[in-house]
Design an enzyme around this catalytic site. Structure first.
Site, PDB file in Angstrom:
ATOM      1  N   PRO A   1     -19.938 -25.297 -42.411  1.00  0.00           N
ATOM      2  CA  PRO A   1     -20.629 -24.004 -42.288  1.00  0.00           C
ATOM      3  C   PRO A   1     -22.007 -24.155 -41.666  1.00  0.00           C
ATOM      4  O   PRO A   1     -22.668 -25.175 -41.804  1.00  0.00           O
ATOM      5  CB  PRO A   1     -20.703 -23.499 -43.733  1.00  0.00           C
TER       6      PRO A   1
ATOM      7  N   ASP B   1     -17.149 -13.081 -31.816  1.00  0.00           N
ATOM      8  CA  ASP B   1     -18.391 -12.941 -31.056  1.00  0.00           C
ATOM      9  C   ASP B   1     -18.121 -13.057 -29.564  1.00  0.00           C
ATOM     10  O   ASP B   1     -17.350 -13.922 -29.120  1.00  0.00           O
ATOM     11  CB  ASP B   1     -19.399 -14.031 -31.452  1.00  0.00           C
TER      12      ASP B   1
ATOM     13  N   ILE C   1     -11.364  -4.956 -35.265  1.00  0.00           N
ATOM     14  CA  ILE C   1     -10.416  -6.000 -35.676  1.00  0.00           C
ATOM     15  C   ILE C   1     -10.965  -6.777 -36.876  1.00  0.00           C
ATOM     16  O   ILE C   1     -10.224  -7.129 -37.796  1.00  0.00           O
ATOM     17  CB  ILE C   1     -10.115  -6.941 -34.491  1.00  0.00           C
TER      18      ILE C   1
ATOM     19  N   HIS D   1     -24.288 -15.182 -25.802  1.00  0.00           N
ATOM     20  CA  HIS D   1     -24.653 -15.256 -27.210  1.00  0.00           C
ATOM     21  C   HIS D   1     -25.890 -16.126 -27.379  1.00  0.00           C
ATOM     22  O   HIS D   1     -25.954 -17.252 -26.877  1.00  0.00           O
ATOM     23  CB  HIS D   1     -23.494 -15.835 -28.023  1.00  0.00           C
TER      24      HIS D   1
ATOM     25  N   ARG E   1     -24.603 -24.368 -31.229  1.00  0.00           N
ATOM     26  CA  ARG E   1     -23.449 -24.369 -32.130  1.00  0.00           C
ATOM     27  C   ARG E   1     -22.294 -25.181 -31.555  1.00  0.00           C
ATOM     28  O   ARG E   1     -21.609 -24.751 -30.633  1.00  0.00           O
ATOM     29  CB  ARG E   1     -22.995 -22.928 -32.382  1.00  0.00           C
TER      30      ARG E   1
ATOM     31  N   GLU F   1     -14.015  13.259 -12.898  1.00  0.00           N
ATOM     32  CA  GLU F   1     -14.380  11.966 -13.497  1.00  0.00           C
ATOM     33  C   GLU F   1     -13.209  11.385 -14.287  1.00  0.00           C
ATOM     34  O   GLU F   1     -12.933  10.185 -14.228  1.00  0.00           O
ATOM     35  CB  GLU F   1     -15.593  12.116 -14.410  1.00  0.00           C
TER      36      GLU F   1
ATOM     37  N   THR G   1     -14.759 -26.897 -39.107  1.00  0.00           N
ATOM     38  CA  THR G   1     -16.172 -27.241 -38.943  1.00  0.00           C
ATOM     39  C   THR G   1     -16.952 -26.895 -40.202  1.00  0.00           C
ATOM     40  O   THR G   1     -16.584 -25.995 -40.962  1.00  0.00           O
ATOM     41  CB  THR G   1     -16.792 -26.473 -37.761  1.00  0.00           C
TER      42      THR G   1
ATOM     43  N   PHE H   1     -19.539 -25.691 -33.026  1.00  0.00           N
ATOM     44  CA  PHE H   1     -18.268 -25.044 -33.364  1.00  0.00           C
ATOM     45  C   PHE H   1     -17.903 -23.955 -32.354  1.00  0.00           C
ATOM     46  O   PHE H   1     -16.763 -23.486 -32.329  1.00  0.00           O
ATOM     47  CB  PHE H   1     -18.288 -24.475 -34.789  1.00  0.00           C
TER      48      PHE H   1
ATOM     49  N   TYR I   1       0.816  -1.217   0.000  1.00  0.00           N
ATOM     50  CA  TYR I   1       0.000   0.000   0.000  1.00  0.00           C
ATOM     51  C   TYR I   1       0.849   1.266   0.000  1.00  0.00           C
ATOM     52  O   TYR I   1       0.391   2.326  -0.441  1.00  0.00           O
ATOM     53  CB  TYR I   1      -0.979   0.004   1.181  1.00  0.00           C
TER      54      TYR I   1
ATOM     55  N   ARG J   1     -13.350  -7.892 -43.142  1.00  0.00           N
ATOM     56  CA  ARG J   1     -14.681  -8.470 -42.960  1.00  0.00           C
ATOM     57  C   ARG J   1     -15.735  -7.615 -43.672  1.00  0.00           C
ATOM     58  O   ARG J   1     -15.791  -6.402 -43.501  1.00  0.00           O
ATOM     59  CB  ARG J   1     -15.005  -8.555 -41.464  1.00  0.00           C
TER      60      ARG J   1
ATOM     61  N   ASP K   1     -14.611 -13.611 -37.951  1.00  0.00           N
ATOM     62  CA  ASP K   1     -15.838 -13.428 -37.177  1.00  0.00           C
ATOM     63  C   ASP K   1     -15.470 -13.539 -35.699  1.00  0.00           C
ATOM     64  O   ASP K   1     -14.892 -14.538 -35.269  1.00  0.00           O
ATOM     65  CB  ASP K   1     -16.864 -14.498 -37.556  1.00  0.00           C
TER      66      ASP K   1
ATOM     67  N   ARG L   1     -16.687 -15.318 -44.496  1.00  0.00           N
ATOM     68  CA  ARG L   1     -16.061 -14.131 -43.904  1.00  0.00           C
ATOM     69  C   ARG L   1     -14.596 -14.402 -43.603  1.00  0.00           C
ATOM     70  O   ARG L   1     -14.205 -15.546 -43.323  1.00  0.00           O
ATOM     71  CB  ARG L   1     -16.792 -13.726 -42.629  1.00  0.00           C
TER      72      ARG L   1
END
Length: 281
Positions: free
Chosen positions: A165, A217, A197, A235, A241, A75, A163, A243, A55, A203, A215, A212
């Site tokens: 599509p 997510d 990115i 999600h 999914r 702030e 994988t 994959f 500290y 993309r 991707d 694409r």
């Protein structure tokens, strides 16, 4: 498990922050209090300073940072200082920071004004996919860019798997993976970085579920449940999914869905069993 706390109360710093020019030139006193959330168990057992947060060093950092920078708003002072402390202090999981400004120039008799914030590290799980060009290179470049964000660091990365599509099936196979990210970014801020990115990788959002270059997510963000027009966490399609679930199960098999309570391993098992039942029918 709840974090332990180390408290720094009413540290006085003379610095140059404020909206008015004279505040930036003449300076004034600020009073800083901080609650540092960390794990003190090892320090408590070993009595070693290196096992905890020093500290004294944190107090010196606060003093130095406020003196070396000039901001208009409290702030901004609080936000910048909290971020730097989280980035620079080993073992600091979360911080509650209050910055008081005595005798603020408002033309009225008041003792002090202050800004108090809480900031912390968040855990996000990101799914990656590509089926155009050098897919492995696109995924590795995305991982590197996420790891080099000033306020984020990649902790775990799954292996990549090929994988079929999803949705639009008349396109090349995908290369997919998942990663675990520690970040100070809020969900909307993280989404903007992911979109940036993706765009840097070329993309193009032309066909839904179409081919694409990249991707990205957000699958989980802590245990947050978010249902906005442009962002849904967890999600919404993840449990359907394989994959996503297969690479995610590799790095976080016991992470629980905050809505259903099911682990990633359980969701993957249910999906694979449903596929087997369909195949057997």
């Amino acid at each position: 498990m709840k974090a332990d706390k180390i408290k720094i109360q009413n540290l006085e710093v003379f610095a140059n922050h404020g909206v008015f020019p004279e505040e930036n030139v003449l300076g004034q006193k600020f009073v800083v209090s901080a609650v540092l959330y960390t794990d003190t168990r090892k320090a408590g057992q070993t009595d070693e300073l290196t096992a905890s947060i020093h500290y004294g060093e944190v107090s010196a950092f606060i003093d130095r940072y406020l003196k070396e920078h000039t901001f208009q708003l409290l702030e901004k002072v609080a936000e910048s200082l909290a971020e730097e402390l989280l980035l620079q202090t080993k073992g600091l999981q979360k911080i509650r920071l209050e910055i008081k400004k005595p005798w603020a120039p408002v033309g009225l008799p008041l003792e002090t004004v202050s800004v108090e914030i809480e900031r912390e590290w968040h855990t996000a799980y990101i799914a990656l996919g590509s089926n155009i060009g050098d897919s492995e290179a696109y995924l590795k470049e995305a991982i590197d860019k996420l790891d080099h964000l000033p306020t984020s660091r990649v902790e775990k990365v799954s292996s990549f798997l090929v994988t079929a599509p999803y949705g639009v099936t008349d396109q090349p196979d995908f290369l997919n993976g998942c990663l675990k990210l520690q970040t100070l970014l809020y969900p909307e801020e993280l989404l903007r970085e992911l979109n940036r990115i993706e765009q840097e990788a070329g993309r193009e959002r032309i066909i839904h579920w179409g081919p694409r270059t990249l991707d990205l997510d957000i699958i989980f963000y802590d245990d947050l449940i978010c249902e906005e027009d442009d962002l849904c966490i967890p999600h919404i399609e993840m449990h359907k999914r394989s994959f996503v679930l297969k690479p995610l199960e590799e790095i976080a098999p016991y992470k629980r869905h905050p809505v259903t309570g099911k682990t990633v391993r359980e969701m993957l098992g249910e999906l694979e069993n449903a596929g087997q039942e369909t195949a057997d029918a």
